[in-house]
Design an enzyme around this catalytic site. Sequence first.
Site, PDB file in Angstrom:
ATOM      1  N   HIS A 100      11.975  -5.934  -3.053  1.00 22.90           N
ATOM      2  CA  HIS A 100      11.626  -4.949  -2.022  1.00 22.90           C
ATOM      3  C   HIS A 100      12.158  -5.433  -0.674  1.00 22.90           C
ATOM      4  CE1 HIS A 100       9.529  -2.311   0.580  1.00 22.90           C
ATOM      5  NE2 HIS A 100       8.315  -2.839   0.537  1.00 22.90           N
ATOM      6  N   CYS A 107       7.782  -0.204   5.574  1.00 20.29           N
ATOM      7  CA  CYS A 107       8.505  -0.201   4.295  1.00 20.29           C
ATOM      8  C   CYS A 107       9.233   1.110   4.035  1.00 20.29           C
ATOM      9  CB  CYS A 107       7.555  -0.496   3.142  1.00 20.29           C
ATOM     10  SG  CYS A 107       6.768  -2.108   3.266  1.00 20.29           S
ATOM     11  N   CYS A 124       4.254   3.245   0.040  1.00 20.57           N
ATOM     12  CA  CYS A 124       3.239   2.856   1.019  1.00 20.57           C
ATOM     13  C   CYS A 124       3.911   2.087   2.149  1.00 20.57           C
ATOM     14  CB  CYS A 124       2.150   2.012   0.358  1.00 20.57           C
ATOM     15  SG  CYS A 124       2.750   0.540  -0.489  1.00 20.57           S
ATOM     16  N   GLY A 143       3.267  -0.250   6.015  1.00 18.82           N
ATOM     17  CA  GLY A 143       2.389  -0.980   6.905  1.00 18.82           C
ATOM     18  C   GLY A 143       1.779  -0.072   7.954  1.00 18.82           C
TER      19      GLY A 143
END
Length: 375
Positions: free
Chosen positions: A331, A85, A361, A363
């Site tokens: 997102h 992300c 945050c 993955g």
Amino acid sequence: MIVAAVRTPIGKRNGSYADVHPVDLSAGVLREIVERTGIDPAVVDDVVWGCVQPVDAQALNVARNAVLAAGWPESVPGTTIDRQCGSSQQSAHFAAALVVSGQADVVVAGGAEVMSLVPMGSVTRGQFGEPFGPLFGARYPETPNQGIGAETIAAQWRLSRQQLDEYALNSHDLAAAAIDRGAFAGQYAPVEGTGLIVDEGVRRGTTPERMASLPPAFKEGGVIHAGNSSQISDGAGALLITTSEKAARLGLRPLARLHGFAVAGSDPVTMLTGPIPATAKVLARTDLSIGDIGAFEINEAFASVPLAWLAETGADPKRLNPLGGAIAVGHPLGGSGAILMTRLVHHMVDNGIRYGLQSMCEGGGMANATVLELI
């Protein structure tokens, strides 16, 4: 220095961009960078582009394909990167490192994701059929799942469903108010042929009762559901990064300075707590305190993420995601870092905020953090 920052309006899943190729979406924001600055694209030394799922329509180096689709000279290279992300936030870090080290003078950082065409979880499956492998599995027998990670965070920080839902409702309200007062108007790069001129996902008039009726998405009796999670979306963003000296030679006025950046790892099973250590790391690196920061963009992957971050950092809640966030507008994975940075830098300029901090945050249990300083 960031001398230009643009983004598409964010499209909802199977919405306005459902039939727009990711290369074309990316090419549109590259063209907008040229339109805004008047630069000759031949001066761009590299394009560093984030994309989380570089398969199918997003395969074979979106960055290079977008450069050519935008009509830029063949001499301009491009590379596509994946830090989940945070991919396009990492692209900004790489771009800044290139210009600071003298390896490049002008770099475009950004990213894109069209999740309507390339659904989340799309991977090229070979002999093993999954991306983790036996050695990873031996260390982490429980396959990481972001939704379960969000539930774990809610439990660890004792966040009730009511708290999460109230946060999500406020995200929609803030985003709607920002759209209505034109807070994003100066940063949009509208996508030709779609008619979309504002972020598409905001749900106006959503009520606590409607939110409470949504079933848990990941765990029976859980508190995370579709309404307090980020929306699956399509979008792209781009930032023109150079040095102050080169900006002056090109006749460009910097918007903000990349004052400091950091990346941190965290538990890959819980996965989503990375913004907490990443924030501490970048503040230490820049010799700033949490109180020095006038605006925070902490990606709303799930409502539990920014709320846990808030509890740990002691930041002023009024400075957190003041324009709403991914729960309200979406997102688009590889594009989100550049989109958040575009939102942040324009918000700082519009409101005279000296320092802004962005983190998200990622993955695998990671997070990037960036401090911007207004010029």
